[in-house]
Design a protein around this motif. Structure first.
Motif, PDB file in Angstrom:
ATOM      1  N   GLY A  65       1.024  -1.599  -0.171  1.00 32.67           N
ATOM      2  CA  GLY A  65       0.208   0.044  -0.083  1.00 32.67           C
ATOM      3  C   GLY A  65       0.818   1.556  -0.391  1.00 32.67           C
ATOM      4  O   GLY A  65       0.264   2.192  -0.082  1.00 32.67           O
ATOM      5  N   SER A  66       2.076   0.261   0.581  1.00 33.18           N
ATOM      6  CA  SER A  66       3.028   2.564  -0.097  1.00 33.18           C
ATOM      7  C   SER A  66       4.197   1.972  -0.997  1.00 33.18           C
ATOM      8  O   SER A  66       4.543   1.357  -1.712  1.00 33.18           O
ATOM      9  CB  SER A  66       3.950   2.763   1.447  1.00 33.18           C
ATOM     10  N   CYS A  67       5.531   2.667  -0.905  1.00 34.75           N
ATOM     11  CA  CYS A  67       6.282   2.814  -1.676  1.00 34.75           C
ATOM     12  C   CYS A  67       7.346   4.226  -0.952  1.00 34.75           C
ATOM     13  O   CYS A  67       6.976   4.356   0.140  1.00 34.75           O
ATOM     14  CB  CYS A  67       5.703   3.304  -3.166  1.00 34.75           C
ATOM     15  N   SER A  68       8.822   2.693  -1.528  1.00 36.28           N
ATOM     16  CA  SER A  68       9.612   3.975  -1.167  1.00 36.28           C
ATOM     17  C   SER A  68      10.320   4.894  -1.982  1.00 36.28           C
ATOM     18  O   SER A  68      10.724   4.479  -3.414  1.00 36.28           O
ATOM     19  CB  SER A  68      11.007   3.104  -0.268  1.00 36.28           C
ATOM     20  N   HIS A  69      10.927   6.372  -2.006  1.00 31.30           N
ATOM     21  CA  HIS A  69      11.688   7.209  -2.500  1.00 31.30           C
ATOM     22  C   HIS A  69      11.815   8.319  -2.252  1.00 31.30           C
ATOM     23  O   HIS A  69      11.790   8.753  -0.606  1.00 31.30           O
ATOM     24  CB  HIS A  69      10.551   7.217  -3.527  1.00 31.30           C
ATOM     25  N   PRO A  70      13.083   9.181  -2.849  1.00 35.81           N
ATOM     26  CA  PRO A  70      13.269  10.053  -2.263  1.00 35.81           C
ATOM     27  C   PRO A  70      12.232  11.234  -1.936  1.00 35.81           C
ATOM     28  O   PRO A  70      10.862  10.785  -2.488  1.00 35.81           O
ATOM     29  CB  PRO A  70      14.414  11.170  -3.338  1.00 35.81           C
ATOM     30  N   MET A 138      27.241  23.015   4.381  1.00 35.93           N
ATOM     31  CA  MET A 138      26.602  22.276   3.294  1.00 35.93           C
ATOM     32  C   MET A 138      26.792  20.792   4.559  1.00 35.93           C
ATOM     33  O   MET A 138      25.852  20.020   3.884  1.00 35.93           O
ATOM     34  CB  MET A 138      28.287  21.735   2.484  1.00 35.93           C
ATOM     35  N   VAL A 139      26.773  20.825   5.252  1.00 39.35           N
ATOM     36  CA  VAL A 139      27.171  19.727   6.347  1.00 39.35           C
ATOM     37  C   VAL A 139      25.945  20.166   7.039  1.00 39.35           C
ATOM     38  O   VAL A 139      24.921  19.232   7.309  1.00 39.35           O
ATOM     39  CB  VAL A 139      27.994  19.603   8.142  1.00 39.35           C
ATOM     40  N   THR A 140      25.150  21.358   7.581  1.00 36.24           N
ATOM     41  CA  THR A 140      23.404  21.261   7.738  1.00 36.24           C
ATOM     42  C   THR A 140      23.181  21.251   6.544  1.00 36.24           C
ATOM     43  O   THR A 140      21.452  20.728   7.222  1.00 36.24           O
ATOM     44  CB  THR A 140      23.177  22.723   7.868  1.00 36.24           C
ATOM     45  N   VAL A 141      22.951  21.366   4.970  1.00 31.77           N
ATOM     46  CA  VAL A 141      22.628  20.949   4.299  1.00 31.77           C
ATOM     47  C   VAL A 141      22.114  19.340   3.739  1.00 31.77           C
ATOM     48  O   VAL A 141      21.004  18.954   3.761  1.00 31.77           O
ATOM     49  CB  VAL A 141      22.495  21.874   2.903  1.00 31.77           C
ATOM     50  N   PHE A 142      23.223  18.295   4.149  1.00 31.02           N
ATOM     51  CA  PHE A 142      22.717  17.303   4.340  1.00 31.02           C
ATOM     52  C   PHE A 142      22.069  16.614   5.357  1.00 31.02           C
ATOM     53  O   PHE A 142      21.174  15.771   4.663  1.00 31.02           O
ATOM     54  CB  PHE A 142      24.127  16.961   4.162  1.00 31.02           C
ATOM     55  N   PHE A 143      22.507  16.675   6.286  1.00 26.48           N
ATOM     56  CA  PHE A 143      21.655  16.422   7.323  1.00 26.48           C
ATOM     57  C   PHE A 143      20.144  16.943   7.141  1.00 26.48           C
ATOM     58  O   PHE A 143      19.426  16.309   8.113  1.00 26.48           O
ATOM     59  CB  PHE A 143      22.334  16.531   8.635  1.00 26.48           C
ATOM     60  N   GLY A 144      20.136  18.596   6.477  1.00 25.69           N
ATOM     61  CA  GLY A 144      18.444  18.585   6.676  1.00 25.69           C
ATOM     62  C   GLY A 144      17.916  17.728   5.347  1.00 25.69           C
ATOM     63  O   GLY A 144      17.235  17.665   6.623  1.00 25.69           O
ATOM     64  N   ALA A 145      18.609  17.639   4.662  1.00 26.04           N
ATOM     65  CA  ALA A 145      17.616  17.088   3.858  1.00 26.04           C
ATOM     66  C   ALA A 145      17.825  15.438   3.976  1.00 26.04           C
ATOM     67  O   ALA A 145      16.216  14.455   3.655  1.00 26.04           O
ATOM     68  CB  ALA A 145      18.233  17.285   2.549  1.00 26.04           C
ATOM     69  N   PHE A 146      18.529  14.806   4.709  1.00 26.17           N
ATOM     70  CA  PHE A 146      18.476  13.732   4.947  1.00 26.17           C
ATOM     71  C   PHE A 146      17.012  13.153   5.562  1.00 26.17           C
ATOM     72  O   PHE A 146      16.698  12.133   6.334  1.00 26.17           O
ATOM     73  CB  PHE A 146      20.411  13.689   6.232  1.00 26.17           C
ATOM     74  N   PHE A 147      17.295  13.824   7.099  1.00 27.77           N
ATOM     75  CA  PHE A 147      16.287  13.976   8.357  1.00 27.77           C
ATOM     76  C   PHE A 147      14.620  14.252   7.627  1.00 27.77           C
ATOM     77  O   PHE A 147      14.038  13.738   8.184  1.00 27.77           O
ATOM     78  CB  PHE A 147      16.921  14.926   9.407  1.00 27.77           C
ATOM     79  N   SER A 192      21.713   9.314   0.166  1.00 26.04           N
ATOM     80  CA  SER A 192      21.882  10.027  -1.051  1.00 26.04           C
ATOM     81  C   SER A 192      20.687  11.033  -1.218  1.00 26.04           C
ATOM     82  O   SER A 192      21.312  12.026  -2.051  1.00 26.04           O
ATOM     83  CB  SER A 192      20.975   8.983  -2.420  1.00 26.04           C
ATOM     84  N   GLU A 193      19.924  11.796  -1.008  1.00 24.63           N
ATOM     85  CA  GLU A 193      19.264  13.033  -1.006  1.00 24.63           C
ATOM     86  C   GLU A 193      19.871  13.785  -0.226  1.00 24.63           C
ATOM     87  O   GLU A 193      20.115  14.780  -0.678  1.00 24.63           O
ATOM     88  CB  GLU A 193      17.797  12.175  -0.838  1.00 24.63           C
ATOM     89  N   LEU A 199      25.148  19.464  -3.660  1.00 24.24           N
ATOM     90  CA  LEU A 199      25.184  19.152  -5.304  1.00 24.24           C
ATOM     91  C   LEU A 199      24.191  20.315  -5.384  1.00 24.24           C
ATOM     92  O   LEU A 199      25.084  21.172  -6.003  1.00 24.24           O
ATOM     93  CB  LEU A 199      25.031  17.867  -6.480  1.00 24.24           C
ATOM     94  N   VAL A 200      22.951  20.537  -5.804  1.00 24.52           N
ATOM     95  CA  VAL A 200      22.228  21.190  -5.995  1.00 24.52           C
ATOM     96  C   VAL A 200      22.880  22.926  -4.936  1.00 24.52           C
ATOM     97  O   VAL A 200      22.459  23.705  -5.682  1.00 24.52           O
ATOM     98  CB  VAL A 200      20.785  20.583  -5.711  1.00 24.52           C
ATOM     99  N   MET A 201      22.325  22.645  -4.030  1.00 28.96           N
ATOM    100  CA  MET A 201      22.424  23.589  -3.224  1.00 28.96           C
ATOM    101  C   MET A 201      24.019  24.598  -3.741  1.00 28.96           C
ATOM    102  O   MET A 201      24.333  25.540  -3.433  1.00 28.96           O
ATOM    103  CB  MET A 201      23.126  23.481  -1.224  1.00 28.96           C
ATOM    104  N   ARG A 202      25.164  23.954  -4.003  1.00 34.79           N
ATOM    105  CA  ARG A 202      26.379  24.232  -4.695  1.00 34.79           C
ATOM    106  C   ARG A 202      26.081  25.118  -5.598  1.00 34.79           C
ATOM    107  O   ARG A 202      27.094  26.003  -6.038  1.00 34.79           O
ATOM    108  CB  ARG A 202      27.857  23.355  -4.614  1.00 34.79           C
ATOM    109  N   LEU A 203      25.469  24.305  -6.634  1.00 39.27           N
ATOM    110  CA  LEU A 203      24.979  24.873  -8.280  1.00 39.27           C
ATOM    111  C   LEU A 203      24.704  27.042  -7.419  1.00 39.27           C
ATOM    112  O   LEU A 203      24.993  26.758  -8.200  1.00 39.27           O
ATOM    113  CB  LEU A 203      24.447  24.181  -8.785  1.00 39.27           C
TER     114      LEU A 203
END
Length: 232
Positions: A65-70, A138-147, A192-193, A199-203
């Motif tokens: 009934g569900s799925c996984s994805h970023p 970039m560390v804050t961005v990574f963990f923000g997106a991760f969580f 991965s996200e 990467l997007v934030m660096r751009l």
């Protein structure tokens, strides 16, 4: 994470819709204020919405009934704050339900609450906490997106466990099963996200630095402050 059309009991679907509505209404007001005050934000808003749409449209079968994805919601939450992301996420989920048969209209409230509300708020809270502690951007961005990604699936696990408690062990037993299955696919996806969002934030730092400074994501360097003062 998208719970499929008709999968939740009607009472649960209605309750999650009612819980999500105030956040979305508040988000519409926040989005309107942002666009009126800063029309130049339109491109970044569109990019944030597109980022969410593309990433969350990827489907990996997971719990029944569900799925996984970023989810892609961490970027928008960091740039424009969680209330705006509630609107962008709702629009994304609505279009995916109508055009891609991904999620559903009856389960829209539940999906909005997990992906467009709980995830962005959690990710933004982690981002702000790390920012105040002096961690690199970039560390804050990574963990923000991760969580933002991981908490979305924690909330979805709770939603499914509430709707379908285990006959013998009840809610907690069901939660353990749902969360355990999600964790197998979602932890690597969250990592991965996080990396993709960095990467997007660096751009964006290269192409839209002035916008990031205005939004409070990036800070002016000493040279930029001197130039700005001279211009005044």
């Amino acid at each position: 994470m998208h719970i499929a059309e008709g999968f939740l009991p009607p009472l649960h679907a209605a309750a999650w819709g009612a819980a999500s509505a105030p956040f979305v209404i508040h988000g519409v007001r926040a989005l309107t204020r942002e666009v009126k005050a800063h029309p130049e934000s339109t491109l970044l808003l569109g990019a944030s919405g597109a980022f969410t749409f593309v990433l969350s449209a990827l489907k990996i079968p997971s719990v029944t009934g569900s799925c996984s994805h970023p989810t892609g919601t961490g970027l928008g939450a960091i740039l424009f704050r969680p209330p705006v992301m509630a609107v962008l996420g709702t629009i994304t989920l609505l279009f995916q339900a109508l055009l891609l048969a991904h999620g559903g209209l009856t389960t829209l409230g539940a999906n909005v609450f997990s992906m467009a509300i709980a995830g962005p708020w959690a990710g933004y809270a982690v981002y702000r906490l790390l920012s105040r502690s002096g961690a690199p951007l970039m560390v804050t961005v990574f963990f923000g997106a991760f969580f933002a990604d991981l908490v979305t699936y924690c909330v979805t696990s709770v939603q499914l466990a509430l709707a379908f408690p285990d006959p013998s062990s009840g809610f907690l037993g069901s939660l353990e099963k749902f969360a355990g299955i999600f964790a197998v696919t979602q932890i690597p996806l969250a990592v991965s996200e996080g990396l993709l969002t960095v990467l997007v934030m660096r751009l964006l730092m290269q192409s839209s630095r002035s916008d990031l400074v205005r939004l409070g994501v990036a800070r002016l360097t000493g040279t930029e402050r001197t130039q700005e003062a001279a211009a005044r």
